[in-house]
Design a protein around this motif. Structure first.
Motif, PDB file in Angstrom:
ATOM      1  N   CYS A  30       0.967  -1.189  -0.122  1.00 16.18           N
ATOM      2  CA  CYS A  30      -0.003  -0.043   0.195  1.00 16.18           C
ATOM      3  C   CYS A  30       0.805   1.219   0.157  1.00 16.18           C
ATOM      4  CB  CYS A  30      -0.938  -0.048   1.242  1.00 16.18           C
ATOM      5  SG  CYS A  30      -2.067  -1.330   1.399  1.00 16.18           S
ATOM      6  N   GLU A  31       0.632   2.174  -0.917  1.00 15.15           N
ATOM      7  CA  GLU A  31       1.447   3.473  -1.002  1.00 15.15           C
ATOM      8  C   GLU A  31       0.988   4.382  -0.371  1.00 15.15           C
ATOM      9  OE1 GLU A  31       2.671   3.848  -5.111  1.00 15.15           O
ATOM     10  OE2 GLU A  31       3.648   1.646  -5.220  1.00 15.15           O
ATOM     11  N   THR A  32      -0.112   4.470  -0.029  1.00 18.89           N
ATOM     12  CA  THR A  32      -0.728   5.556   0.774  1.00 18.89           C
ATOM     13  C   THR A  32      -1.591   4.932   2.022  1.00 18.89           C
ATOM     14  OG1 THR A  32      -3.017   5.466  -0.384  1.00 18.89           O
ATOM     15  CG2 THR A  32      -1.146   6.830  -1.476  1.00 18.89           C
ATOM     16  N   GLU A  33      -1.675   5.958   3.079  1.00 19.12           N
ATOM     17  CA  GLU A  33      -2.647   5.337   4.378  1.00 19.12           C
ATOM     18  C   GLU A  33      -4.167   5.043   3.933  1.00 19.12           C
ATOM     19  OE1 GLU A  33      -3.045   6.670   8.930  1.00 19.12           O
ATOM     20  OE2 GLU A  33      -2.608   8.288   7.514  1.00 19.12           O
ATOM     21  N   GLU A  34      -4.442   5.614   2.857  1.00 14.85           N
ATOM     22  CA  GLU A  34      -6.025   5.461   2.397  1.00 14.85           C
ATOM     23  C   GLU A  34      -5.971   4.045   1.830  1.00 14.85           C
ATOM     24  OE1 GLU A  34      -5.566   9.750   2.749  1.00 14.85           O
ATOM     25  OE2 GLU A  34      -4.494   8.183   1.543  1.00 14.85           O
ATOM     26  N   GLN A  35      -4.780   3.626   0.871  1.00 15.70           N
ATOM     27  CA  GLN A  35      -5.096   2.254   0.472  1.00 15.70           C
ATOM     28  C   GLN A  35      -4.690   1.281   1.734  1.00 15.70           C
ATOM     29  OE1 GLN A  35      -1.635   2.029  -2.123  1.00 15.70           O
ATOM     30  NE2 GLN A  35      -2.713   3.213  -3.862  1.00 15.70           N
ATOM     31  N   ALA A  36      -4.058   1.611   2.779  1.00 18.35           N
ATOM     32  CA  ALA A  36      -3.895   0.860   3.764  1.00 18.35           C
ATOM     33  C   ALA A  36      -5.175   0.605   4.422  1.00 18.35           C
ATOM     34  CB  ALA A  36      -2.712   1.095   4.883  1.00 18.35           C
ATOM     35  N   GLN A  37      -5.904   1.747   4.894  1.00 19.51           N
ATOM     36  CA  GLN A  37      -7.302   1.436   5.454  1.00 19.51           C
ATOM     37  C   GLN A  37      -8.227   0.816   4.725  1.00 19.51           C
ATOM     38  OE1 GLN A  37      -8.012   2.379   8.590  1.00 19.51           O
ATOM     39  NE2 GLN A  37      -6.366   3.747   9.371  1.00 19.51           N
ATOM     40  N   CYS A  54      -6.616  -7.950  13.666  1.00 19.25           N
ATOM     41  CA  CYS A  54      -5.707  -6.847  14.130  1.00 19.25           C
ATOM     42  C   CYS A  54      -4.712  -6.463  13.196  1.00 19.25           C
ATOM     43  CB  CYS A  54      -4.714  -7.520  15.148  1.00 19.25           C
ATOM     44  SG  CYS A  54      -5.748  -8.223  16.536  1.00 19.25           S
ATOM     45  N   SER A  55      -4.117  -5.171  13.024  1.00 14.07           N
ATOM     46  CA  SER A  55      -3.669  -4.770  11.828  1.00 14.07           C
ATOM     47  C   SER A  55      -2.275  -3.691  12.067  1.00 14.07           C
ATOM     48  CB  SER A  55      -4.462  -3.710  10.995  1.00 14.07           C
ATOM     49  OG  SER A  55      -5.206  -2.821  11.662  1.00 14.07           O
ATOM     50  N   ALA A  56      -1.643  -3.656  11.112  1.00  9.73           N
ATOM     51  CA  ALA A  56      -0.355  -2.913  11.225  1.00  9.73           C
ATOM     52  C   ALA A  56       0.003  -2.303  10.152  1.00  9.73           C
ATOM     53  CB  ALA A  56       0.849  -3.327  11.978  1.00  9.73           C
ATOM     54  N   TYR A  57       0.467  -1.100   9.880  1.00  8.12           N
ATOM     55  CA  TYR A  57       0.998  -0.571   8.306  1.00  8.12           C
ATOM     56  C   TYR A  57       2.266   0.365   8.591  1.00  8.12           C
ATOM     57  CZ  TYR A  57      -2.605   2.979   8.878  1.00  8.12           C
ATOM     58  OH  TYR A  57      -3.395   4.002   9.135  1.00  8.12           O
ATOM     59  N   MET A  58       3.251   0.574   7.641  1.00 10.04           N
ATOM     60  CA  MET A  58       4.241   1.303   7.535  1.00 10.04           C
ATOM     61  C   MET A  58       4.029   2.185   6.003  1.00 10.04           C
ATOM     62  SD  MET A  58       7.765   1.373   9.508  1.00 10.04           S
ATOM     63  CE  MET A  58       8.570  -0.325   8.619  1.00 10.04           C
ATOM     64  N   ILE A  59       3.904   3.406   5.887  1.00 11.00           N
ATOM     65  CA  ILE A  59       3.799   3.895   4.670  1.00 11.00           C
ATOM     66  C   ILE A  59       4.953   5.098   4.537  1.00 11.00           C
ATOM     67  CG2 ILE A  59       2.236   4.995   3.054  1.00 11.00           C
ATOM     68  CD1 ILE A  59       1.391   2.209   3.915  1.00 11.00           C
ATOM     69  N   GLY A  60       5.133   5.227   3.364  1.00 12.40           N
ATOM     70  CA  GLY A  60       6.199   6.527   2.923  1.00 12.40           C
ATOM     71  C   GLY A  60       7.801   6.096   3.148  1.00 12.40           C
TER      72      GLY A  60
END
Length: 213
Positions: A30-37, A54-60
């Motif tokens: 996912c390249e944006t937080e919107e995509q991750a959400q 449960c979830s986690a992401y790291m973007i940017g």
């Protein structure tokens, strides 16, 4: 732009069973937080009957966006351990969701941390990791009688052959790492006895599979 970085292949999943609980790990680039959400909501909808998602992401480029969610598990036992897996493996632009169907046996805080981080790691391994290398596109135009030799040399070199276009002459599109343009031009010139036309195009990321250690 970063010259290179690690991320996952587009998406994948893996399921493990721990003490009768089902843990299903989902990974997506996912390249944006919107995509991750949106990805997280998609999995929550798919597993609306699960005990936890449960979830986690790291973007940017510089990992400025980092989020973790325990979704009802004890604080710090799910989302953060999964985020730590992404950090430890140096993965950018990556989101992970681990779905749990409770099997009746409590795992305790340590057991939960191991289960969620382990499932995230298993999903990453199953999906696969790539390195994205920023490279410059070089267009090499030659006569047909030079193609066999040049194609063979390029395929056995450090450079990445993208495509060959067969027209009046042959056009090879080759990716070259930033800073290697002059060396590449000299190499092509020597191989073709100065019978090639070389033009430089734009820059783009090229993906290479990362072999698990």
């Amino acid at each position: 732009m970063l010259e290179n970085y690690y991320t996952v292949k587009p998406e994948g999943s893996e399921e493990v069973t721990i003490q009768k609980s089902r843990f299903i790990g989902y990974i997506k680039r996912c390249e944006t937080e919107e995509q991750a959400q949106a990805f997280i909501q998609e999995i929550k909808k798919k597993h609306h009957d699960a005990t936890h998602n449960c979830s986690a992401y790291m973007i940017g480029e510089h990992d400025l966006i980092q989020k973790a969610n325990d979704d009802g598990e004890p604080s710090g036992t799910a989302g953060v351990p999964m985020l730590e897996v992404l950090k430890r493996r140096g993965l950018k632009d990556t989101a992970v969701v681990v779905t749990r169907y409770f099997g009746g046996i409590k795992l305790g805080a340590g057991g939960l941390i191991r289960a969620y981080s382990g499932t995230a790691s298993a999903a990453i391994d199953k999906t696969g990791v790539v390195t994205r290398q920023l490279m410059n596109e070089m267009k090499v135009t030659i006569a047909y009688h030079l193609l066999g030799k040049l194609e063979n040399e390029v395929r056995n070199s450090q450079y990445a052959l993208q495509t060959i276009n067969y027209m009046e002459n042959v056009e090879l599109i080759i990716y070259v790492e930033s800073g290697q343009e002059t060396a590449f031009k000299n190499w092509i010139t020597d191989l073709t006895s100065n019978q090639a036309t070389i033009t430089q195009g734009g820059s783009s990321y090229v993906e290479f599979d990362v072999t698990p250690e």
